[in-house]
Design a protein around this motif. Structure first.
Motif, PDB file in Angstrom:
ATOM      1  N   MET A   1       0.850  -1.161   0.000  1.00 14.82           N
ATOM      2  CA  MET A   1       0.000   0.000   0.000  1.00 14.82           C
ATOM      3  C   MET A   1       0.901   1.230   0.000  1.00 14.82           C
ATOM      4  SD  MET A   1      -2.881   1.332   2.698  1.00 14.82           S
ATOM      5  CE  MET A   1      -3.878  -0.099   2.502  1.00 14.82           C
ATOM      6  N   ILE A   2       0.512   2.238  -0.700  1.00 15.18           N
ATOM      7  CA  ILE A   2       1.267   3.470  -0.785  1.00 15.18           C
ATOM      8  C   ILE A   2       0.893   4.349   0.405  1.00 15.18           C
ATOM      9  CG2 ILE A   2       1.706   5.513  -2.179  1.00 15.18           C
ATOM     10  CD1 ILE A   2       0.836   3.890  -4.609  1.00 15.18           C
ATOM     11  N   SER A   3       1.911   4.805   1.113  1.00  8.87           N
ATOM     12  CA  SER A   3       1.641   5.651   2.270  1.00  8.87           C
ATOM     13  C   SER A   3       1.529   7.107   1.839  1.00  8.87           C
ATOM     14  CB  SER A   3       2.745   5.496   3.313  1.00  8.87           C
ATOM     15  OG  SER A   3       3.950   6.066   2.826  1.00  8.87           O
ATOM     16  N   ASN A   4       0.899   7.897   2.685  1.00  7.84           N
ATOM     17  CA  ASN A   4       0.782   9.328   2.403  1.00  7.84           C
ATOM     18  C   ASN A   4       2.156   9.984   2.323  1.00  7.84           C
ATOM     19  OD1 ASN A   4      -1.985   9.469   2.179  1.00  7.84           O
ATOM     20  ND2 ASN A   4      -2.307   9.836   4.352  1.00  7.84           N
ATOM     21  N   ARG A   5       3.083   9.517   3.114  1.00  3.29           N
ATOM     22  CA  ARG A   5       4.432  10.080   3.115  1.00  3.29           C
ATOM     23  C   ARG A   5       5.092   9.885   1.743  1.00  3.29           C
ATOM     24  NH1 ARG A   5       7.170  12.305   6.636  1.00  3.29           N
ATOM     25  NH2 ARG A   5       5.972  11.554   8.380  1.00  3.29           N
ATOM     26  N   GLN A   6       4.929   8.709   1.152  1.00  3.50           N
ATOM     27  CA  GLN A   6       5.505   8.456  -0.167  1.00  3.50           C
ATOM     28  C   GLN A   6       4.864   9.346  -1.223  1.00  3.50           C
ATOM     29  OE1 GLN A   6       4.663   4.252  -0.252  1.00  3.50           O
ATOM     30  NE2 GLN A   6       6.834   3.738  -0.021  1.00  3.50           N
ATOM     31  N   ILE A   7       3.569   9.533  -1.132  1.00  2.00           N
ATOM     32  CA  ILE A   7       2.873  10.397  -2.089  1.00  2.00           C
ATOM     33  C   ILE A   7       3.345  11.834  -1.936  1.00  2.00           C
ATOM     34  CG2 ILE A   7       0.625  11.343  -2.745  1.00  2.00           C
ATOM     35  CD1 ILE A   7      -0.567   8.590  -2.070  1.00  2.00           C
ATOM     36  N   LEU A   8       3.494  12.291  -0.698  1.00  2.00           N
ATOM     37  CA  LEU A   8       3.963  13.657  -0.467  1.00  2.00           C
ATOM     38  C   LEU A   8       5.387  13.857  -0.985  1.00  2.00           C
ATOM     39  CD1 LEU A   8       2.484  14.299   3.084  1.00  2.00           C
ATOM     40  CD2 LEU A   8       1.749  15.318   0.925  1.00  2.00           C
ATOM     41  N   MET A   9       6.221  12.857  -0.854  1.00  2.00           N
ATOM     42  CA  MET A   9       7.584  12.964  -1.381  1.00  2.00           C
ATOM     43  C   MET A   9       7.563  13.103  -2.903  1.00  2.00           C
ATOM     44  SD  MET A   9       9.607  10.278   1.169  1.00  2.00           S
ATOM     45  CE  MET A   9      10.592   9.705  -0.163  1.00  2.00           C
ATOM     46  N   GLN A  10       6.679  12.359  -3.557  1.00  2.00           N
ATOM     47  CA  GLN A  10       6.576  12.464  -5.012  1.00  2.00           C
ATOM     48  C   GLN A  10       6.001  13.820  -5.428  1.00  2.00           C
ATOM     49  OE1 GLN A  10       7.707  10.431  -7.441  1.00  2.00           O
ATOM     50  NE2 GLN A  10       8.686   9.318  -5.775  1.00  2.00           N
ATOM     51  N   ILE A  11       5.068  14.344  -4.645  1.00  2.00           N
ATOM     52  CA  ILE A  11       4.509  15.669  -4.934  1.00  2.00           C
ATOM     53  C   ILE A  11       5.605  16.725  -4.819  1.00  2.00           C
ATOM     54  CG2 ILE A  11       2.942  17.457  -4.071  1.00  2.00           C
ATOM     55  CD1 ILE A  11       0.953  15.201  -3.411  1.00  2.00           C
ATOM     56  N   GLU A  12       6.437  16.627  -3.779  1.00  2.00           N
ATOM     57  CA  GLU A  12       7.547  17.567  -3.619  1.00  2.00           C
ATOM     58  C   GLU A  12       8.522  17.482  -4.790  1.00  2.00           C
ATOM     59  OE1 GLU A  12       9.356  16.867   0.173  1.00  2.00           O
ATOM     60  OE2 GLU A  12       7.634  17.657   1.275  1.00  2.00           O
ATOM     61  N   LYS A  13       8.796  16.275  -5.246  1.00  2.00           N
ATOM     62  CA  LYS A  13       9.695  16.078  -6.388  1.00  2.00           C
ATOM     63  C   LYS A  13       9.128  16.746  -7.635  1.00  2.00           C
ATOM     64  CE  LYS A  13      11.575  12.413  -9.267  1.00  2.00           C
ATOM     65  NZ  LYS A  13      11.574  10.977  -9.516  1.00  2.00           N
ATOM     66  N   GLN A  14       7.829  16.534  -7.883  1.00  2.00           N
ATOM     67  CA  GLN A  14       7.191  17.138  -9.052  1.00  2.00           C
ATOM     68  C   GLN A  14       7.133  18.662  -8.927  1.00  2.00           C
ATOM     69  OE1 GLN A  14       6.275  15.748 -11.951  1.00  2.00           O
ATOM     70  NE2 GLN A  14       7.098  13.811 -11.208  1.00  2.00           N
ATOM     71  N   ALA A  32       0.159  18.354 -13.716  1.00  2.00           N
ATOM     72  CA  ALA A  32      -0.750  17.228 -13.943  1.00  2.00           C
ATOM     73  C   ALA A  32      -0.355  16.030 -13.081  1.00  2.00           C
ATOM     74  CB  ALA A  32      -0.763  16.845 -15.416  1.00  2.00           C
ATOM     75  N   ALA A  33       0.958  15.816 -12.940  1.00  2.00           N
ATOM     76  CA  ALA A  33       1.425  14.718 -12.086  1.00  2.00           C
ATOM     77  C   ALA A  33       1.059  14.977 -10.633  1.00  2.00           C
ATOM     78  CB  ALA A  33       2.931  14.546 -12.243  1.00  2.00           C
ATOM     79  N   ILE A  34       1.195  16.226 -10.192  1.00  4.37           N
ATOM     80  CA  ILE A  34       0.825  16.586  -8.815  1.00  4.37           C
ATOM     81  C   ILE A  34      -0.665  16.359  -8.601  1.00  4.37           C
ATOM     82  CG2 ILE A  34       0.589  18.517  -7.196  1.00  4.37           C
ATOM     83  CD1 ILE A  34       3.244  19.599  -8.386  1.00  4.37           C
ATOM     84  N   LYS A  35      -1.467  16.743  -9.579  1.00  2.00           N
ATOM     85  CA  LYS A  35      -2.922  16.542  -9.468  1.00  2.00           C
ATOM     86  C   LYS A  35      -3.251  15.054  -9.361  1.00  2.00           C
ATOM     87  CE  LYS A  35      -7.273  17.297 -11.810  1.00  2.00           C
ATOM     88  NZ  LYS A  35      -7.944  17.659 -13.051  1.00  2.00           N
ATOM     89  N   ALA A  36      -2.594  14.237 -10.189  1.00  2.00           N
ATOM     90  CA  ALA A  36      -2.842  12.788 -10.146  1.00  2.00           C
ATOM     91  C   ALA A  36      -2.439  12.202  -8.797  1.00  2.00           C
ATOM     92  CB  ALA A  36      -2.090  12.102 -11.279  1.00  2.00           C
ATOM     93  N   LEU A  37      -1.317  12.647  -8.265  1.00  2.00           N
ATOM     94  CA  LEU A  37      -0.877  12.153  -6.958  1.00  2.00           C
ATOM     95  C   LEU A  37      -1.856  12.555  -5.857  1.00  2.00           C
ATOM     96  CD1 LEU A  37       2.931  12.846  -7.348  1.00  2.00           C
ATOM     97  CD2 LEU A  37       1.875  10.600  -7.021  1.00  2.00           C
ATOM     98  N   CYS A  38      -2.384  13.773  -5.953  1.00  2.00           N
ATOM     99  CA  CYS A  38      -3.381  14.213  -4.964  1.00  2.00           C
ATOM    100  C   CYS A  38      -4.649  13.379  -5.068  1.00  2.00           C
ATOM    101  CB  CYS A  38      -3.710  15.692  -5.167  1.00  2.00           C
ATOM    102  SG  CYS A  38      -2.363  16.795  -4.702  1.00  2.00           S
ATOM    103  N   ASP A  39      -5.070  13.067  -6.292  1.00  2.00           N
ATOM    104  CA  ASP A  39      -6.255  12.232  -6.487  1.00  2.00           C
ATOM    105  C   ASP A  39      -6.052  10.851  -5.874  1.00  2.00           C
ATOM    106  OD1 ASP A  39      -7.612  14.267  -7.762  1.00  2.00           O
ATOM    107  OD2 ASP A  39      -7.133  13.547  -9.786  1.00  2.00           O
ATOM    108  N   VAL A  40      -4.866  10.298  -6.064  1.00  2.00           N
ATOM    109  CA  VAL A  40      -4.573   8.983  -5.482  1.00  2.00           C
ATOM    110  C   VAL A  40      -4.630   9.056  -3.963  1.00  2.00           C
ATOM    111  CG1 VAL A  40      -2.741   7.266  -5.151  1.00  2.00           C
ATOM    112  CG2 VAL A  40      -3.243   8.131  -7.433  1.00  2.00           C
ATOM    113  N   ALA A  41      -4.036  10.087  -3.398  1.00  2.00           N
ATOM    114  CA  ALA A  41      -3.998  10.215  -1.942  1.00  2.00           C
ATOM    115  C   ALA A  41      -5.399  10.380  -1.363  1.00  2.00           C
ATOM    116  CB  ALA A  41      -3.125  11.399  -1.539  1.00  2.00           C
ATOM    117  N   LEU A  42      -6.274  11.041  -2.096  1.00  2.00           N
ATOM    118  CA  LEU A  42      -7.609  11.300  -1.564  1.00  2.00           C
ATOM    119  C   LEU A  42      -8.591  10.158  -1.811  1.00  2.00           C
ATOM    120  CD1 LEU A  42      -7.937  15.062  -2.507  1.00  2.00           C
ATOM    121  CD2 LEU A  42      -7.557  14.089  -0.243  1.00  2.00           C
ATOM    122  N   THR A  43      -8.348   9.321  -2.800  1.00  2.00           N
ATOM    123  CA  THR A  43      -9.309   8.256  -3.111  1.00  2.00           C
ATOM    124  C   THR A  43      -8.949   6.921  -2.496  1.00  2.00           C
ATOM    125  OG1 THR A  43      -8.189   7.781  -5.191  1.00  2.00           O
ATOM    126  CG2 THR A  43     -10.049   9.301  -5.273  1.00  2.00           C
TER     127      THR A  43
END
Length: 83
Positions: A1-14, A32-43
């Motif tokens: 499972m992807i953790s919120n921390r991993q998603i936030l790290m990818q958002i920071e990278k983007q 667009a990548a940041i938006k997709a990562l946010c959608d994943v984190a929220l769904t």
């Protein structure tokens, strides 16, 4: 499972890529990548600790197979298709 921390790290990278991008297209791709990562984190439902589902063990019933074929008066032979 992807953790919120991993998603936030990818958002920071983007975000860093968007800040250093030279073209409008590169910035839009990063956004667009940041938006997709946010959608994943929220769904995706997030849990603090992964839970392990335990299934109850089921003991198989002992099947008895007759060693000799059944003999019936109106059967023509030993095959299943003999009537």
């Amino acid at each position: 499972m992807i953790s919120n921390r991993q998603i936030l790290m990818q958002i920071e990278k983007q975000l860093q890529e968007a800040k250093t991008a030279s073209g409008e297209q590169s910035i839009r791709e990063s956004l667009a990548a940041i938006k997709a990562l946010c959608d994943v984190a929220l769904t995706v439902p997030q849990t603090e600790s992964p839970t392990v589902l335990q299934t109850p063990s089921v003991k198989a019933a002992t099947l008895t197979v007759p060693s000799a074929p059944l003999k019936e008066d109106d059967a023509n032979g030993e095959s299943l298709f003999d009537f």
